[in-house]
Design an enzyme around this catalytic site. Structure first.
Site, mmCIF file in Angstrom:
data_model
loop_
_atom_site.group_PDB
_atom_site.id
_atom_site.type_symbol
_atom_site.label_atom_id
_atom_site.label_comp_id
_atom_site.label_asym_id
_atom_site.label_seq_id
_atom_site.Cartn_x
_atom_site.Cartn_y
_atom_site.Cartn_z
ATOM 1 N N LEU A 142 39.272 25.787 40.907
ATOM 2 C CA LEU A 142 40.218 25.185 41.637
ATOM 3 C C LEU A 142 41.768 25.650 41.426
ATOM 4 O O LEU A 142 42.541 25.289 41.010
ATOM 5 C CB LEU A 142 40.313 23.745 41.124
ATOM 6 C CG LEU A 142 41.226 22.880 42.293
ATOM 7 C CD1 LEU A 142 40.127 22.344 43.424
ATOM 8 C CD2 LEU A 142 41.478 21.355 41.674
ATOM 9 N N GLY A 143 41.738 26.961 42.198
ATOM 10 C CA GLY A 143 43.021 27.774 42.028
ATOM 11 C C GLY A 143 43.791 27.518 43.413
ATOM 12 O O GLY A 143 43.507 26.552 43.950
ATOM 13 N N ARG A 144 44.440 28.595 43.868
ATOM 14 C CA ARG A 144 45.205 28.503 45.162
ATOM 15 C C ARG A 144 44.077 28.364 46.193
ATOM 16 O O ARG A 144 44.355 27.424 47.212
ATOM 17 C CB ARG A 144 45.866 29.753 45.365
ATOM 18 C CG ARG A 144 46.920 30.009 44.369
ATOM 19 C CD ARG A 144 47.680 31.115 44.738
ATOM 20 N NE ARG A 144 49.104 31.188 44.209
ATOM 21 C CZ ARG A 144 49.410 31.971 43.126
ATOM 22 N NH1 ARG A 144 48.616 32.605 42.451
ATOM 23 N NH2 ARG A 144 50.839 31.958 42.684
ATOM 24 N N ILE A 145 43.155 29.102 46.257
ATOM 25 C CA ILE A 145 42.304 29.065 47.364
ATOM 26 C C ILE A 145 41.200 27.971 47.302
ATOM 27 O O ILE A 145 41.002 26.940 48.329
ATOM 28 C CB ILE A 145 41.212 30.332 47.489
ATOM 29 C CG1 ILE A 145 42.266 31.746 47.749
ATOM 30 C CG2 ILE A 145 40.218 30.281 48.602
ATOM 31 C CD1 ILE A 145 41.771 32.883 47.799
ATOM 32 N N ARG A 165 38.527 26.423 33.497
ATOM 33 C CA ARG A 165 38.519 26.127 31.866
ATOM 34 C C ARG A 165 39.644 25.347 31.545
ATOM 35 O O ARG A 165 39.376 24.525 30.686
ATOM 36 C CB ARG A 165 39.026 27.581 31.267
ATOM 37 C CG ARG A 165 37.800 28.403 31.149
ATOM 38 C CD ARG A 165 37.964 29.908 30.913
ATOM 39 N NE ARG A 165 38.688 30.303 31.950
ATOM 40 C CZ ARG A 165 39.337 31.543 31.824
ATOM 41 N NH1 ARG A 165 39.404 32.095 30.769
ATOM 42 N NH2 ARG A 165 39.911 32.000 32.903
ATOM 43 N N ILE A 220 32.678 32.724 48.201
ATOM 44 C CA ILE A 220 33.749 33.508 48.705
ATOM 45 C C ILE A 220 34.666 34.431 47.715
ATOM 46 O O ILE A 220 35.738 34.781 47.977
ATOM 47 C CB ILE A 220 34.819 32.670 49.841
ATOM 48 C CG1 ILE A 220 35.052 31.477 48.825
ATOM 49 C CG2 ILE A 220 33.741 32.280 51.031
ATOM 50 C CD1 ILE A 220 36.235 31.535 48.063
ATOM 51 N N ARG A 222 33.664 36.684 44.238
ATOM 52 C CA ARG A 222 32.952 37.815 43.968
ATOM 53 C C ARG A 222 31.775 37.997 43.616
ATOM 54 O O ARG A 222 31.198 36.808 42.844
ATOM 55 C CB ARG A 222 33.923 38.575 42.824
ATOM 56 C CG ARG A 222 35.244 39.121 42.993
ATOM 57 C CD ARG A 222 35.422 40.188 43.901
ATOM 58 N NE ARG A 222 36.661 40.732 44.040
ATOM 59 C CZ ARG A 222 37.348 40.337 45.054
ATOM 60 N NH1 ARG A 222 36.948 39.487 45.991
ATOM 61 N NH2 ARG A 222 38.770 41.208 45.268
ATOM 62 N N ASP A 246 29.619 35.490 51.120
ATOM 63 C CA ASP A 246 30.535 36.557 51.538
ATOM 64 C C ASP A 246 30.881 37.843 50.788
ATOM 65 O O ASP A 246 31.262 38.745 51.244
ATOM 66 C CB ASP A 246 31.909 35.882 51.794
ATOM 67 C CG ASP A 246 33.107 36.903 52.799
ATOM 68 O OD1 ASP A 246 32.473 37.454 53.863
ATOM 69 O OD2 ASP A 246 34.081 36.954 52.353
ATOM 70 N N GLU A 251 28.621 45.621 46.916
ATOM 71 C CA GLU A 251 28.861 45.789 48.134
ATOM 72 C C GLU A 251 28.988 47.430 48.639
ATOM 73 O O GLU A 251 29.469 47.909 47.651
ATOM 74 C CB GLU A 251 29.963 45.077 48.441
ATOM 75 C CG GLU A 251 30.120 43.527 48.602
ATOM 76 C CD GLU A 251 31.451 42.814 48.142
ATOM 77 O OE1 GLU A 251 32.562 43.375 48.627
ATOM 78 O OE2 GLU A 251 31.352 41.690 47.951
ATOM 79 N N HIS A 269 31.842 40.455 53.501
ATOM 80 C CA HIS A 269 32.900 40.327 52.797
ATOM 81 C C HIS A 269 34.379 40.243 53.839
ATOM 82 O O HIS A 269 35.125 41.018 53.839
ATOM 83 C CB HIS A 269 33.242 41.535 51.700
ATOM 84 C CG HIS A 269 34.208 40.979 50.827
ATOM 85 N ND1 HIS A 269 34.499 41.686 49.385
ATOM 86 C CD2 HIS A 269 35.501 40.310 50.735
ATOM 87 C CE1 HIS A 269 35.534 41.229 48.875
ATOM 88 N NE2 HIS A 269 36.168 40.499 49.689
HETATM 89 C C1 8YV Z 1 40.138 42.190 50.060
HETATM 90 C C2 8YV Z 1 39.437 39.956 48.758
HETATM 91 O O1 8YV Z 1 41.044 42.302 49.127
HETATM 92 O O2 8YV Z 1 41.797 39.377 48.423
HETATM 93 C C3 8YV Z 1 40.727 39.878 48.072
HETATM 94 O O3 8YV Z 1 40.375 39.517 46.621
HETATM 95 O O4 8YV Z 1 38.606 40.120 48.466
HETATM 96 C C4 8YV Z 1 40.079 40.538 50.203
HETATM 97 O O5 8YV Z 1 41.098 40.138 50.825
HETATM 98 C C5 8YV Z 1 40.618 42.735 51.355
HETATM 99 O O6 8YV Z 1 39.475 42.974 51.992
HETATM 100 C C6 8YV Z 1 41.235 44.040 50.944
HETATM 101 O O7 8YV Z 1 40.359 45.121 50.737
#
Ligand code: 8YV
Length: 303
Positions: A142-145, A165, A220, A222, A246, A251, A269
């Protein structure tokens, strides 16, 4: 982004690091000490070896929030400053999480394929789907996003809980002590934590099984946060209801078993990939660079 590339080349005499290994090796041997700043993104970063070879490096400026591909420990040791582009992409990444959420539960992409394939006419009604409103949603990170995702899903009458954490003080959401506990109390688990070693494989078989055959997983963040082979296995065996992804472990490789599954939505992504947000990210990247060159500080250093 061509505009960013041009600005870097014209205003800062930026040089592109060669892609080919042999060329890169020679380039770094001859010129590795000549650069003060690297501009990169989470996709590439400045890993351990490259950072060592850039002996004059003073700052790493990232386009994007993720910096898990950069050796932050070495940077700290050497006093190399690091920035990213927080906040400007929150809306678009959260929008993408919600798009995946709705798509996985209501099967809109699968239903679109059903129409295009001509199945509507031959097979009749599309199978019933799962209600998206009013679900119990767990946010892992639960950070910024994560907070923006939670806010959006409140409008869908969802009950939000989270695992970090450290407990977050200024929210009324329930905190779960572990990812598995969060999954056990959620219909949908949304992964919004940062990548890197600390979160690698945190969503493992135990977490996936705690979500169960009626549970859904959205990522969304990693690919590295999820144990991808456990996820594939669970989906193939029907031990998980579905997934919206995503991001992936390697990748642009996507596990081929997933391609045939209609309860899985796969995106390349693209979460921050709108004109408006990428423009804002590029501007903030350049603003960090400008500031660093002016006075040796960064506008948005990583925390
Ligand atoms: C990519 C992202 O950085 O902000 C991130 O961590 O995964 C994406 O916004 C963006 O695609 C630039 O490569």
């Amino acid at each position: 982004m061509p505009a960013l590339k041009d600005a870097l080349k014209d205003r800062y005499r930026a040089v592109r690091l060669p892609d080919l290994p042999e060329e890169r090796k020679e380039f770094l041997r001859l010129r590795g000490g000549n650069f003060q700043v690297v501009v990169t993104s989470g996709r590439f970063g400045v890993g351990t070896e490259l950072m060592r070879e850039l002996t004059g490096l003073q700052a790493v400026v990232h386009l994007g929030v993720g910096h898990d591909t950069t050796d932050v420990a070495q940077a700290r040791e050497r006093g190399i400053a690091i920035s990213n582009t927080p906040d400007v992409l929150n809306d678009c990444v959260a929008d993408t999480a919600v798009a995946l959420y709705l798509d996985v539960l209501r099967r809109t992409s699968a239903a679109d394929r059903y129409v295009r394939n001509g199945d509507w006419a031959t097979k009749g009604h599309f199978p019933l789907t799962t209600k998206a409103s009013g679900k119990r949603v767990g946010i892992l990170g639960l950070g910024r996003i994560g907070r923006v995702i939670a806010r959006r899903l409140e409008a869908f009458d969802c009950t939000i809980s989270y695992h970090n954490r450290r407990r977050v003080d200024d929210v009324a959401y329930v905190h779960a002590d572990s990812p598995a506990k969060l999954a056990a109390m959620s219909d949908v688990l949304i992964v919004a934590t940062s990548g890197g070693q600390q979160t690698e494989g945190v969503v493992d078989a135990e977490v996936i099984d705690a979500l169960g055959p009626n549970g859904y997983l959205i990522n969304i963040a990693r690919g590295s946060v999820i144990d991808e082979s456990s996820l594939v296995q669970a989906l193939l065996e029907g031990r998980l209801g579905g997934a919206g992804l995503d991001v992936f472990a390697e990748e642009p490789k996507v596990p081929k078993e997933l391609l045939a599954l209609n309860n899985v939505v796969l995106l390349p992504h693209l979460a921050s990939g709108t004109q408006e947000t990428r423009h804002a990210m590029a501007e903030l990247t350049l603003a960090n660079l400008r500031r660093f060159i002016a006075d040796g500080t960064l506008l948005t250093p990583i925390s």
